[in-house]
Design a protein around this motif. Structure first.
Motif, PDB file in Angstrom:
ATOM      1  N   ALA A 138       0.832  -1.200   0.000  1.00 19.61           N
ATOM      2  CA  ALA A 138       0.000   0.000   0.000  1.00 19.61           C
ATOM      3  C   ALA A 138       0.866   1.248   0.000  1.00 19.61           C
ATOM      4  O   ALA A 138       2.061   1.196   0.310  1.00 19.61           O
ATOM      5  N   PRO A 139       0.305   2.405  -0.367  1.00 21.68           N
ATOM      6  CA  PRO A 139       1.041   3.664  -0.222  1.00 21.68           C
ATOM      7  C   PRO A 139       1.537   3.822   1.216  1.00 21.68           C
ATOM      8  O   PRO A 139       0.796   3.569   2.169  1.00 21.68           O
ATOM      9  N   SER A 140       2.784   4.218   1.371  1.00 25.68           N
ATOM     10  CA  SER A 140       3.449   4.309   2.681  1.00 25.68           C
ATOM     11  C   SER A 140       3.438   2.969   3.399  1.00 25.68           C
ATOM     12  O   SER A 140       3.498   2.904   4.620  1.00 25.68           O
ATOM     13  N   GLY A 141       3.372   1.883   2.617  1.00 28.87           N
ATOM     14  CA  GLY A 141       3.215   0.570   3.213  1.00 28.87           C
ATOM     15  C   GLY A 141       4.503  -0.100   3.613  1.00 28.87           C
ATOM     16  O   GLY A 141       4.465  -1.151   4.270  1.00 28.87           O
ATOM     17  N   ILE A 142       5.654   0.444   3.250  1.00 25.63           N
ATOM     18  CA  ILE A 142       6.922  -0.149   3.640  1.00 25.63           C
ATOM     19  C   ILE A 142       7.801   0.929   4.262  1.00 25.63           C
ATOM     20  O   ILE A 142       7.548   2.121   4.097  1.00 25.63           O
ATOM     21  N   GLY A 143       8.819   0.504   4.984  1.00 28.42           N
ATOM     22  CA  GLY A 143       9.753   1.443   5.579  1.00 28.42           C
ATOM     23  C   GLY A 143       9.609   1.553   7.079  1.00 28.42           C
ATOM     24  O   GLY A 143       8.793   0.859   7.718  1.00 28.42           O
ATOM     25  N   PRO A 144      10.400   2.436   7.708  1.00 25.58           N
ATOM     26  CA  PRO A 144      10.382   2.608   9.173  1.00 25.58           C
ATOM     27  C   PRO A 144       9.000   2.967   9.689  1.00 25.58           C
ATOM     28  O   PRO A 144       8.269   3.728   9.059  1.00 25.58           O
ATOM     29  N   ARG A 145       8.665   2.433  10.890  1.00 30.14           N
ATOM     30  CA  ARG A 145       7.355   2.678  11.475  1.00 30.14           C
ATOM     31  C   ARG A 145       7.490   2.842  12.988  1.00 30.14           C
ATOM     32  O   ARG A 145       8.460   2.385  13.595  1.00 30.14           O
ATOM     33  N   ASP A 146       6.506   3.500  13.562  1.00 35.14           N
ATOM     34  CA  ASP A 146       6.396   3.621  15.022  1.00 35.14           C
ATOM     35  C   ASP A 146       5.452   2.524  15.506  1.00 35.14           C
ATOM     36  O   ASP A 146       4.273   2.505  15.144  1.00 35.14           O
ATOM     37  N   LEU A 147       5.975   1.601  16.328  1.00 36.61           N
ATOM     38  CA  LEU A 147       5.168   0.477  16.787  1.00 36.61           C
ATOM     39  C   LEU A 147       4.214   0.848  17.902  1.00 36.61           C
ATOM     40  O   LEU A 147       3.380   0.024  18.302  1.00 36.61           O
ATOM     41  N   ASN A 148       4.329   2.051  18.466  1.00 34.25           N
ATOM     42  CA  ASN A 148       3.343   2.501  19.443  1.00 34.25           C
ATOM     43  C   ASN A 148       2.006   2.704  18.748  1.00 34.25           C
ATOM     44  O   ASN A 148       1.946   3.044  17.560  1.00 34.25           O
ATOM     45  N   GLY A 149       0.935   2.556  19.463  1.00 33.73           N
ATOM     46  CA  GLY A 149      -0.383   2.776  18.888  1.00 33.73           C
ATOM     47  C   GLY A 149      -1.085   1.480  18.620  1.00 33.73           C
ATOM     48  O   GLY A 149      -0.516   0.387  18.624  1.00 33.73           O
ATOM     49  N   GLY A 150      -2.360   1.590  18.327  1.00 35.15           N
ATOM     50  CA  GLY A 150      -3.165   0.403  18.108  1.00 35.15           C
ATOM     51  C   GLY A 150      -2.908  -0.251  16.765  1.00 35.15           C
ATOM     52  O   GLY A 150      -3.145  -1.438  16.607  1.00 35.15           O
ATOM     53  N   ASP A 151      -2.450   0.505  15.771  1.00 38.17           N
ATOM     54  CA  ASP A 151      -2.203  -0.054  14.443  1.00 38.17           C
ATOM     55  C   ASP A 151      -0.893   0.518  13.935  1.00 38.17           C
ATOM     56  O   ASP A 151      -0.857   1.587  13.323  1.00 38.17           O
ATOM     57  N   ALA A 152       0.205  -0.183  14.199  1.00 34.68           N
ATOM     58  CA  ALA A 152       1.528   0.321  13.823  1.00 34.68           C
ATOM     59  C   ALA A 152       1.666   0.474  12.315  1.00 34.68           C
ATOM     60  O   ALA A 152       2.468   1.272  11.833  1.00 34.68           O
ATOM     61  N   ALA A 178       2.773 -10.413  -2.639  1.00 35.45           N
ATOM     62  CA  ALA A 178       4.012 -10.117  -1.918  1.00 35.45           C
ATOM     63  C   ALA A 178       4.720 -11.419  -1.541  1.00 35.45           C
ATOM     64  O   ALA A 178       4.135 -12.284  -0.877  1.00 35.45           O
ATOM     65  N   LEU A 179       5.978 -11.526  -1.963  1.00 36.79           N
ATOM     66  CA  LEU A 179       6.772 -12.713  -1.642  1.00 36.79           C
ATOM     67  C   LEU A 179       7.513 -12.570  -0.324  1.00 36.79           C
ATOM     68  O   LEU A 179       7.684 -13.540   0.410  1.00 36.79           O
ATOM     69  N   SER A 180       7.975 -11.364  -0.045  1.00 37.97           N
ATOM     70  CA  SER A 180       8.692 -11.130   1.212  1.00 37.97           C
ATOM     71  C   SER A 180       8.315  -9.766   1.742  1.00 37.97           C
ATOM     72  O   SER A 180       8.102  -8.825   0.970  1.00 37.97           O
ATOM     73  N   LYS A 181       8.237  -9.641   3.071  1.00 34.58           N
ATOM     74  CA  LYS A 181       7.864  -8.384   3.695  1.00 34.58           C
ATOM     75  C   LYS A 181       8.407  -8.354   5.104  1.00 34.58           C
ATOM     76  O   LYS A 181       8.906  -9.356   5.633  1.00 34.58           O
ATOM     77  N   ALA A 182       8.298  -7.188   5.744  1.00 33.13           N
ATOM     78  CA  ALA A 182       8.764  -7.005   7.118  1.00 33.13           C
ATOM     79  C   ALA A 182       7.563  -6.803   8.035  1.00 33.13           C
ATOM     80  O   ALA A 182       6.461  -6.469   7.595  1.00 33.13           O
ATOM     81  N   ASP A 183       7.791  -6.999   9.342  1.00 32.98           N
ATOM     82  CA  ASP A 183       6.736  -6.769  10.318  1.00 32.98           C
ATOM     83  C   ASP A 183       6.269  -5.318  10.237  1.00 32.98           C
ATOM     84  O   ASP A 183       7.078  -4.389  10.185  1.00 32.98           O
ATOM     85  N   GLY A 184       4.953  -5.137  10.238  1.00 32.93           N
ATOM     86  CA  GLY A 184       4.392  -3.795  10.192  1.00 32.93           C
ATOM     87  C   GLY A 184       4.118  -3.298   8.794  1.00 32.93           C
ATOM     88  O   GLY A 184       3.462  -2.265   8.626  1.00 32.93           O
ATOM     89  N   ASP A 185       4.603  -3.982   7.756  1.00 31.81           N
ATOM     90  CA  ASP A 185       4.313  -3.568   6.386  1.00 31.81           C
ATOM     91  C   ASP A 185       2.826  -3.709   6.099  1.00 31.81           C
ATOM     92  O   ASP A 185       2.134  -4.566   6.676  1.00 31.81           O
ATOM     93  N   ARG A 186       2.356  -2.889   5.192  1.00 31.97           N
ATOM     94  CA  ARG A 186       0.949  -2.922   4.832  1.00 31.97           C
ATOM     95  C   ARG A 186       0.833  -3.322   3.365  1.00 31.97           C
ATOM     96  O   ARG A 186       1.330  -2.622   2.489  1.00 31.97           O
ATOM     97  N   THR A 187       0.197  -4.446   3.091  1.00 31.07           N
ATOM     98  CA  THR A 187       0.108  -4.957   1.722  1.00 31.07           C
ATOM     99  C   THR A 187      -1.182  -4.494   1.056  1.00 31.07           C
ATOM    100  O   THR A 187      -2.159  -4.139   1.721  1.00 31.07           O
ATOM    101  N   GLN A 188      -1.137  -4.532  -0.257  1.00 27.51           N
ATOM    102  CA  GLN A 188      -2.314  -4.177  -1.057  1.00 27.51           C
ATOM    103  C   GLN A 188      -2.168  -4.897  -2.392  1.00 27.51           C
ATOM    104  O   GLN A 188      -1.390  -4.493  -3.247  1.00 27.51           O
ATOM    105  N   ALA A 189      -2.883  -5.983  -2.586  1.00 28.18           N
ATOM    106  CA  ALA A 189      -2.688  -6.835  -3.757  1.00 28.18           C
ATOM    107  C   ALA A 189      -3.130  -6.152  -5.036  1.00 28.18           C
ATOM    108  O   ALA A 189      -2.445  -6.232  -6.063  1.00 28.18           O
ATOM    109  N   PHE A 190      -4.263  -5.457  -5.010  1.00 29.63           N
ATOM    110  CA  PHE A 190      -4.818  -4.865  -6.235  1.00 29.63           C
ATOM    111  C   PHE A 190      -4.568  -3.362  -6.246  1.00 29.63           C
ATOM    112  O   PHE A 190      -4.745  -2.683  -5.239  1.00 29.63           O
ATOM    113  N   ARG A 191      -4.164  -2.886  -7.386  1.00 31.55           N
ATOM    114  CA  ARG A 191      -3.933  -1.454  -7.545  1.00 31.55           C
ATOM    115  C   ARG A 191      -4.477  -1.013  -8.894  1.00 31.55           C
ATOM    116  O   ARG A 191      -4.208  -1.625  -9.921  1.00 31.55           O
TER     117      ARG A 191
END
Length: 822
Positions: free
Chosen positions: A681-695, A802-815
């Motif tokens: 998804a847009p802004s779906g990869i990269g550094p994230r803040d794990l605080n909050g209900g939906d990191a 998506a074949l590989s991803k990191a924790d907290g990434d947000r995927t979006q199959a259809f665009r």
């Protein structure tokens, strides 16, 4: 005495001769007057009798039969009879009726205004059956040109009072008679479907009701044959020729069958390449680097043409304005190679006396003249004239461009004539579309690529969507200060709602100055200065309670991590990251940068071969709030693998770093998703803040990214190419990492940070630090796409896994991205 007598006799004889001559003239004049008075005109109602009589008695009047034919030729009379009754000539005429109006019946495919412009019968003109018969053929020809060769036309008249008639053309348009099939004979290197794809003429199919490219037009067929010839020459077939081109109308199939017979010959490669200079001061080795052909390459007439231009320009810079460069090719059929010699020699000393620009009713003269690298008084050079003709054709300002020469006032002078025909260059568009990033969006835009005939580009647009709105203005002067450099101004304001993927809204307002400098035909450098303000807000409403730790919202209950209610720490109900909160407000950025662009693509909108590379270095800090150095780069390579199957490789990367002791602000970071790796998804990869209900919704952005894409595009079997649909298979890989901003924020202003691990940490209060998740995991995906290169706008559907991803990434199959005009 004898002499005097002889003289007197001669004088008397001369007087008698003059008297006889005068008498004869008087008799002839009297006869003419009598003849004029003896011409009687009958039957005329609108045409004056004197006008009719003048055809028999006027100066230069011929025989009676000639006068009758001339009267009929005027078109004013249906019948003319001339009789002699004794000494009286009687002219009896039957006048043609006046046309009251011209009417068309049965025309649905062609507007009546178009037909009125073709016919010679006009309202308030004299009726002529011969003219009407000719008009029938003219109307048929209009229908033939529009692809309806079976159309039939009849004409009738409707009598009205006072000698007036209506002329009525009844048309049976028939079925469309376009090109039913295009067949090739003798082609082995390229398939018939590939060659048909090069042509602008298309075959009839289920789209024929909305296209005209399938209409048989001999001129267009000839232009298509030239496109095919150039394609073969570009791909090494130096002996290629079109043997014949036949078009036969098949009444049973209801269209034309076009058969093109070709002789491909063998494919050649480049053998030896050398420059032979016959000018003493020009060293062949010094200009060898200007050659675009290399040994071992597939022979290309296009590369030879570019070599001629480059060598001609170089020799001109060295002071040899009359130098001519001609290619000499030596074929070796055994090895299938062509040895190419570029011969540089002194040409005839011919100067351009004058350049005439003709036919430009809208474009200014200088818009045409500035595309020439030579001017009046300069040495004539055919290579540079041909380059100017290509440039003028590529502008898009003219329907056609033709450059011809004629002798000047002296043998060493030549006049260059440039004939052009202006065409419409303005555009008003209402477009709409949908993308997974911005939702539904609409745009209204007005653009003009030849503003006031000055060759300037102007565009004003406004857009509105579910999650994005904006306005922008753009102006470009392609020849700034009379030089071949483009100066532009952009003004913009755009609002973006990022709350679907991050917990903030942003509006960017500002402007940009551009100055583009073409270094070569392929390489351009554009300098830029941008000044823009970013206004970032964290919404705090009942539907978007992303800042209620500082401003609680009535009716919104903070939750425990386990879902239990009334927990004092509100960060677990979707609260925005403290890093985003700290970035709230206005940020002014003053930025200077450059764009280095190298482009050899064969087609910008739909590339099939070539290379594109772009590097953008930027520095922010000339005033404003931001201090950073940023550089991004992208390169794409296209290659036709086989018969309209195109392979594409892309690499991209970027890095940003702060300077001057300042941390990067979050709005300066890279926020990436499907533009780097599809399936996210847009802004779906990269550094994230794990605080909050939906990191996953608290993207912080990164400072470094890189990625690669491999894609194969192909036609979809069974679908006509003019439908614009193609398929693609792709594989993406890339990563975004390197958060360099602040990690702790004194939101309470008490000089301490309420963070886990710090003394006095209060878990009941909002934490003032981020729980950073930042790694270099390579994200990857594979997928398929449907591409629509429609004339109404490009649209693309991507489905990725998506074949590989990191924790907290947000995927979006259809665009789904793109838009259309309606």
């Amino acid at each position: 005495m004898m002499s005097l007598t002889t003289t007197n006799r001669r004088v008397k004889a001369a007087k008698r001769s003059r008297a006889m001559l005068l008498a004869t003239v008087a008799m002839v004049a009297g006869a003419d007057m009598a003849y004029a008075q003896a011409v009687v005109v009958q039957g005329n109602r609108r045409v004056e009798a004197e006008t009719i009589r003048s055809y028999l008695t006027g100066r230069g009047a011929g025989s009676v039969e000639e006068a009758r034919r001339e009267l009929l030729a005027t078109g004013m009379f249906r019948d003319v009879r001339i009789n002699r009754r004794g000494s009286t000539t009687v002219v009896t005429v039957v006048e043609n009726e006046l046309i009251n109006r011209v009417v068309f019946e049965g025309n649905k495919k062609i507007n009546k205004d178009v037909l009125l412009g073709e016919v010679q019968s006009k309202a308030r003109g004299a009726f002529s059956q011969a003219t009407v018969n000719a008009d029938i053929e003219r109307i048929k020809d209009v229908y033939r040109r529009s692809g309806r060769g079976l159309a039939t036309v009849t004409a009738r008249t409707v009598d009205l009072p006072n000698g007036r008639v209506d002329v009525v053309f009844t048309i049976d348009e028939g079925e469309k008679t376009g090109v039913k099939a295009i067949n090739f004979v003798g082609n082995h290197a390229f398939s018939a479907s590939k060659l048909r794809g090069l042509m602008t003429t298309t075959e009839m199919n289920f789209l024929s009701w909305l296209k005209t490219s399938d209409v048989y037009d001999p001129d267009r067929i000839n232009a298509d044959l030239e496109l095919i010839r150039r394609y073969y020459l570009k791909n090494g077939y130096a002996d290629f020729r079109v043997v014949s081109s036949d078009a036969v109308f098949d009444a049973a199939q209801g269209g034309y069958i076009v058969t093109i017979t070709v002789d491909e010959g063998e494919q050649y490669r480049v053998g030896d390449v050398r420059v032979e200079s016959q000018i003493a001061d020009i060293d062949s080795a010094q200009i060898q680097g200007r050659v675009k052909t290399a040994a071992g390459d597939v022979y290309s007439a296009e590369a030879v043409e570019k070599s001629l231009q480059a060598i001609t320009t170089e020799t001109g810079k060295r002071g040899y304005a009359f130098a001519q460069v001609r290619p000499v090719g030596q074929r070796d059929p055994a090895s299938r190679t062509i040895n190419i010699a570029y011969v540089v020699e002194e040409g005839p000393r011919v100067y351009i006396e004058r350049i005439n620009v003709r036919g430009n009713t809208r474009s200014r003269d200088y818009v045409v003249r500035r595309e020439f690298d030579i001017g009046e008084g300069d040495p004539y050079n055919k290579v540079l004239i041909d380059r100017a003709e290509r440039r003028l054709n590529n502008l898009g300002y003219f329907k056609k461009v033709r450059i011809t020469n004629e002798p000047g006032s002296t043998p060493d002078r030549v006049i260059v004539n440039v004939d052009v025909e202006d065409q419409s260059t303005g555009q008003f568009s209402i477009s709409g579309g949908y993308s997974t990033a911005d939702g539904f969006i609409g745009e209204v835009a007005v653009s003009e690529s030849n503003f006031l005939g000055r060759g300037q580009y102007v565009r004003v647009a406004g857009s509105w969507g579910q999650r994005a709105q904006g306005v922008d203005f753009s102006f470009t002067e392609p020849y700034f200060l009379g030089q071949r450099m483009a100066f532009g101004v952009d003004l913009f304001s755009k609002y973006t709602d990022n709350t679907n993927y991050a917990r903030y809204e942003n509006r960017v307002t500002g402007g940009q100055l551009r100055l583009g400098l073409p270094i070569t035909e392929e390489f351009t450098v554009t300098w830029r200065y941008s000044l823009y303000q970013s206004n970032l807000k964290v919404p705090n409403t009942a539907s978007k309670p992303y800042n209620d730790c500082s401003v609680p919202i009535s009716g919104v209950t903070p939750l425990n991590p386990n879902g239990s209610a009334m927990y004092p720490n509100c960060t677990y109900n979707g609260e925005a990251s403290v890093a985003i909160k700290e970035a709230r407000g206005d940020t002014l950025t003053s930025l200077v940068g450059a764009t280095l662009n190298y482009n050899t693509l064969d087609n910008i909108r739909d590339p099939r071969s070539g290379f594109f590379a772009e590097v953008k270095p930027e520095v922010a800090g000339l005033g404003g709030d931001s201090r950073f150095i940023r550089a991004t780069a992208e390169a794409r390579y296209y290659h036709e693998i086989w018969d309209d199957i195109v392979g594409m490789l892309k690499v991209q990367g970027g890095h940003i770093a702060g300077f001057g002791g300042r941390d990067l602000r979050i709005v300066d970071n890279f926020f990436l998703g499907p533009s780097l790796v599809r399936g996210f998804a847009p802004s779906g990869i990269g550094p994230r803040d794990l605080n909050g209900g939906d990191a996953r919704s608290n993207a912080l952005g990164g400072t470094t990214y890189f990625g690669a894409t491999a894609e194969v595009q192909f036609p979809i079997f069974g679908l006509p190419r003019e439908l614009g649909l193609r398929g693609a298979l792709f594989a993406d890989a890339g990563t975004l990492y390197g958060y360099k901003g602040k990690r702790a924020f004194d939101l309470n202003g008490n000089g301490s940070f309420n963070c886990p691990g710090n003394a006095g940490f209060n878990p009941s209060a909002e934490p003032e630090c981020i729980n950073l998740k930042d790694d270099k995991t390579i994200r990857s995906s594979v997928g398929a796409s449907l591409l629509w290169s429609s004339p109404l706008g490009p649209i693309r559907f991507d489905y990725a896994f998506a074949l590989s991803k990191a924790d907290g990434d947000r995927t979006q199959a259809f665009r789904f991205s793109g838009g259309t005009r309606f």
